[in-house]
Design a protein around this motif. Structure first.
Motif, PDB file in Angstrom:
ATOM      1  N   UNK A  46      11.596   4.440  -0.031  1.00 11.55           N
ATOM      2  CA  UNK A  46      11.334   5.881  -0.038  1.00 11.55           C
ATOM      3  C   UNK A  46      12.102   6.567  -1.169  1.00 11.55           C
ATOM      4  N   UNK A  47      13.379   6.225  -1.303  1.00  7.98           N
ATOM      5  CA  UNK A  47      14.201   6.834  -2.352  1.00  7.98           C
ATOM      6  C   UNK A  47      13.697   6.440  -3.738  1.00  7.98           C
ATOM      7  N   UNK A  48      13.375   5.161  -3.916  1.00 11.92           N
ATOM      8  CA  UNK A  48      12.972   4.647  -5.218  1.00 11.92           C
ATOM      9  C   UNK A  48      11.634   5.204  -5.674  1.00 11.92           C
ATOM     10  N   UNK A  49      10.719   5.421  -4.714  1.00 11.08           N
ATOM     11  CA  UNK A  49       9.352   5.796  -5.075  1.00 11.08           C
ATOM     12  C   UNK A  49       8.984   7.227  -4.683  1.00 11.08           C
ATOM     13  N   UNK A  50       9.986   8.045  -4.352  1.00  8.29           N
ATOM     14  CA  UNK A  50       9.740   9.476  -4.211  1.00  8.29           C
ATOM     15  C   UNK A  50       9.084   9.916  -2.926  1.00  8.29           C
ATOM     16  N   UNK A  51       9.239   9.146  -1.856  1.00  8.85           N
ATOM     17  CA  UNK A  51       8.720   9.554  -0.549  1.00  8.85           C
ATOM     18  C   UNK A  51       9.791  10.360   0.177  1.00  8.85           C
ATOM     19  N   UNK A  52       9.380  11.373   0.912  1.00 10.17           N
ATOM     20  CA  UNK A  52      10.319  12.211   1.662  1.00 10.17           C
ATOM     21  C   UNK A  52      10.441  11.652   3.072  1.00 10.17           C
ATOM     22  N   UNK A 112       0.826  -1.202   0.000  1.00  8.86           N
ATOM     23  CA  UNK A 112       0.000   0.000   0.000  1.00  8.86           C
ATOM     24  C   UNK A 112       0.865   1.259   0.000  1.00  8.86           C
ATOM     25  N   UNK A 113       1.987   1.214   0.686  1.00  8.33           N
ATOM     26  CA  UNK A 113       2.882   2.365   0.712  1.00  8.33           C
ATOM     27  C   UNK A 113       3.370   2.686  -0.695  1.00  8.33           C
ATOM     28  N   UNK A 114       3.689   1.668  -1.465  1.00 15.03           N
ATOM     29  CA  UNK A 114       4.150   1.884  -2.835  1.00 15.03           C
ATOM     30  C   UNK A 114       3.029   2.463  -3.691  1.00 15.03           C
ATOM     31  N   UNK A 115       1.806   1.977  -3.516  1.00 17.19           N
ATOM     32  CA  UNK A 115       0.662   2.533  -4.249  1.00 17.19           C
ATOM     33  C   UNK A 115       0.418   3.988  -3.865  1.00 17.19           C
ATOM     34  N   UNK A 116       0.593   4.293  -2.568  1.00 17.35           N
ATOM     35  CA  UNK A 116       0.434   5.679  -2.126  1.00 17.35           C
ATOM     36  C   UNK A 116       1.481   6.582  -2.775  1.00 17.35           C
ATOM     37  N   UNK A 117       2.687   6.056  -2.948  1.00 17.20           N
ATOM     38  CA  UNK A 117       3.739   6.847  -3.589  1.00 17.20           C
ATOM     39  C   UNK A 117       3.387   7.140  -5.045  1.00 17.20           C
ATOM     40  N   UNK A 118       2.755   6.180  -5.711  1.00 15.62           N
ATOM     41  CA  UNK A 118       2.331   6.397  -7.093  1.00 15.62           C
ATOM     42  C   UNK A 118       1.255   7.476  -7.162  1.00 15.62           C
ATOM     43  N   UNK A 119       0.334   7.456  -6.187  1.00 16.29           N
ATOM     44  CA  UNK A 119      -0.688   8.500  -6.112  1.00 16.29           C
ATOM     45  C   UNK A 119      -0.052   9.852  -5.837  1.00 16.29           C
ATOM     46  N   UNK A 120       0.907   9.853  -4.922  1.00  8.22           N
ATOM     47  CA  UNK A 120       1.627  11.085  -4.582  1.00  8.22           C
ATOM     48  C   UNK A 120       2.258  11.696  -5.817  1.00  8.22           C
ATOM     49  N   UNK A 121       2.883  10.861  -6.630  1.00  8.16           N
ATOM     50  CA  UNK A 121       3.548  11.359  -7.839  1.00  8.16           C
ATOM     51  C   UNK A 121       2.531  11.886  -8.837  1.00  8.16           C
TER      52      UNK A 121
END
Length: 713
Positions: free
Chosen positions: A278-284, A230-239
């Motif tokens: 975090x680094x790979x999927x653009x999370x701060x 879910x964290x990875x999916x959230x990162x995609x939404x964030x982007x």
């Protein structure tokens, strides 16, 4: 009802029951009704406690079943042992949203954990969503609706609404951070404490906030990762929405299992995996509360950068130097100004100033405030400048006027302007307040400024990056084997690598002495000999490797010495044979590729310097598999040892492209065998001169058992 819909109901109730309410407004069970009254809740409040007939003129009910109207949300302030009974009453009353304040659940041990599981099972069966337990509540800042007993709810000033949403597993940290951020004039949409996360967890709240049109920045304090996928999916939404997600995670020490079977296991703990994701999927990711507030501040302005080219303006040469130093450490480029821009600035500043970057306008700006502001306007017009840092120590009336001018300029441009304003609140407070109220990020020190700018640059780069991550591995050839069990030793792994198109040395497994006699005169010398045993994974430690074997006599001696040494090292070791293979004599760089299945995020691929350097230097880069070729190159460039591949001091450049392609292939293999592969170690990989490829010289795969696969990601 979905969790997102449930969270919307929690945040926007029209009627609230408070079960176990107290007239003692200083108590946990009394503060929720006090806070609702204090902040003028516009809906209906239903106090529930058989002790009272009314509280502050509001009728009080003996049971939730006695309430005449519908209840959107029930706040439960009773002992944990009464929860099953309360759930029965809520089910009968058709109350489907509960905030559970009480402790005494999973956080207190096995008995509490068992109770929490019973409560959750019953709630799920009844269609009831729960926030908590061990939770202080939530706050709809936009509508000024506090549901709970957090100290921050007791403010006399009211709440500052804004575009930051915050989900925190910890109530104490979450609402204290909220209070501090409010003092920095950062406005919020929602703040939610998830506590033990029995049902609604932090990622559910982040998902809701990302979908909220009034929330443009989302932050989270985590003590655990409730759902890696879910964290990875959230990162995609964030982007896709260009809404940054800022995370502060506690428990950063390595708590993962330290397996002795391969080097990779000791290099990828849970924190390593989280930071890699975090680094790979653009999370701060931030390190503490201060960093979190600083990141909220710069992101809440809503501006992004087109790159990392930074210019700083200062009335202090020392401050400019400090910012230049920090920019280098943080990966920001202090861009060289064009001749045209430099000439314009030189015409504005005193002749003893500097139009180089960092720009020093000198203390003459004390007399002529236009020096600072006109310099700023010149930089706004330069397309080669992505962000501007404005540093000043000016206070009093001059500082106030400069800040007012900065606000005017900031409103006319999409280019980020960040201010460092040092000095006491007495002298600089008025100017700082002007900036804060206008949303211009202002910081008290150069480091906080540059670190915050780094966060902005990194997310801007990621959200503007059009490269897509692979959602599934490319086609992989099938060797026809279903024997994905136990430990695959070097011989079996090299067969798999050959299928993947990764070169391995030619070799022969010598099964016994009679086999040795048959083959020793027909091999291509020089050779390397290595023991093949599932019980001896670090061959060198067991004396299981011999090199520079040039003839049959040396081969026979090496064979005997290896057997003797290994059996002394591990008397009961199963020995499948001795591998005799061509000895690579070409010059090359030693690297390694590894895979570790993370319980939250699945297969993680690791690379770094190979051989003995793995454990000594721990110079590694990590990503979630599968990766694309550009990500493989990024991994290699992150290594401190990368210059060895590029060739230093006259050394030859290595075949970086071939190594990157091998990383992609192994990552696809790992993703293809997701849930089955436990660990994989290819070490060393010999990287030849550019254009001549690579060779995998050793390898091991540890497969999960059926039980392990059934509980994996």
């Amino acid at each position: 009802m979905s969790k997102v819909d449930a969270i919307d109901r929690f945040l926007n109730p029209k009627s609230i029951a408070i079960v176990g309410v107290s007239k003692d407004f200083s108590s946990i069970s009394g503060k929720p009704i006090k806070n609702l009254i204090h902040h003028n809740f516009k809906g209906i409040i239903y106090p529930v406690n058989p002790k009272y007939e009314e509280i502050e003129g509001i009728p009080c009910f003996s049971s939730i079943l006695d309430i005449p109207g519908e209840v959107d949300v029930a706040l439960i302030a009773v002992a944990s042992k009464r929860m099953l009974q309360i759930l029965d009453e809520c089910e009968k009353k058709q109350v489907h949203h509960i905030i559970l304040f009480g402790s005494g659940f999973a956080e207190v041990g096995e008995e509490g954990k068992a109770l929490q599981e019973k409560v959750f099972a019953k709630a799920k069966q009844a269609g009831i969503h729960i926030l908590g337990p061990n939770c202080v509540g939530l706050l709809n800042v936009k509508e000024s609706i506090p549901l709970g007993f957090a100290t921050s709810f007791e403010t006399k000033k009211g709440f500052k609404p804004g575009n930051v949403g915050f989900a925190s597993q910890s109530g104490a940290i979450g609402f204290s951070l909220f209070g501090l951020a409010q003092e920095e004039n950062i406005g919020f949409s929602y703040v939610v404490n998830t506590g033990n996360q029995m049902d609604i967890h932090s990622f559910d709240c982040i998902e809701y906030m990302l979908g909220d049109p009034d929330t443009n920045v989302v932050a989270g304090y985590l003590e655990a990762i409730p759902d890696g996928e879910m964290l990875i999916k959230l990162s995609e939404t964030s982007k896709s929405l260009k809404k940054p997600v800022i995370l502060l995670k506690s428990g950063r020490s390595e708590l993962g299992r330290q397996a002795a079977m391969s080097h990779t296991a000791s290099l990828t703990g849970s924190e390593d995996a989280f930071q890699a994701i975090a680094k790979q999927f653009g999370l701060i990711t931030v390190n503490d509360v201060d960093n979190m507030i600083d990141a909220m501040k710069i992101f809440s302005r809503g501006k992004q950068t087109n790159g990392n080219r930074i210019v700083t303006i200062s009335n202090s040469g020392a401050a400019g130097i400090a910012m230049a130093d920090y920019s280098e450490v943080l990966g920001l480029e202090m861009v060289r100004l064009s001749k045209e821009t430099a000439a314009k600035i030189e015409s504005i500043i005193p002749p003893y100033g500097s139009a180089l970057n960092p720009i020093d306008v000198t203390a003459q700006a004390l007399k002529e405030q236009n020096i600072l502001t006109e310099t700023l306007e010149v930089l706004i017009e330069d397309d080669q400048v992505d962000a501007i840092v404005f540093q000043t120590t000016f206070g009093g009336e001059l500082g106030t006027k400069i800040c007012q001018k900065i606000v005017e300029i900031d409103r006319k441009t999409d280019k980020p302007i960040i201010v460092t304003m040092t000095g006491t609140n007495e002298l600089t407070g008025k100017g700082r307040t002007i900036l804060q109220e206008a949303g211009v990020p202002v910081y008290p020190t150069s480091y906080k400024t540059m670190l915050s700018l780094k966060y902005l640059v990194e997310f801007s780069h990621f959200s503007n990056d059009q490269m897509l991550h692979l959602s599934a591995p490319a086609f992989l050839p099938d060797d026809g084997s279903n024997e994905l069990t136990g430990i695959w030793t070097e011989e079996r792994v090299k067969k798999e690598l050959s299928i993947l198109g990764i070169r391995v040395p030619n070799g022969t497994i010598i099964k016994d002495r009679s086999h040795l006699e048959k083959v020793k005169d027909n091999l291509n010398y020089p050779l390397v000999c290595k023991v093949i045993s599932p019980d001896v994974l670090h061959k060198t430690d067991a004396g299981g490797v011999k090199v520079n074997i040039h003839n049959p006599a040396q081969l026979e001696r090496a064979y005997n010495e290896i057997l003797q040494s290994v059996l002394q090292y591990s008397p009961n070791a199963q020995i499948d044979g001795i591998l005799a293979e061509e000895m690579i004599q070409e010059e090359g760089a030693e690297m390694f590729i590894g895979v570790k299945e993370d319980p939250q995020f699945g297969p993680m691929i690791v690379c770094g310097l190979g051989g003995v350097f793995i454990e000594v230097l721990k110079d590694i880069s990590i990503r979630r598999a599968p990766i694309q070729i550009h990500e493989a190159h990024d991994m290699l460039k992150e290594l401190k040892g990368y210059p060895l591949l590029e060739g230093i001091r006259g050394g030859k450049k290595r075949d970086i492209q071939a190594l990157a392609e091998a990383l992609v292939k192994v990552s696809q293999f790992a993703s293809h065998h997701r849930r089955s592969i436990g660990e994989m170690d290819i070490n060393p990989i010999w990287v030849f001169e550019e254009g001549k490829g690579i060779a995998a010289l050793d390898g091991i795969i540890v497969w999960k058992s059926r039980v392990e696969r059934s509980v994996s990601v």
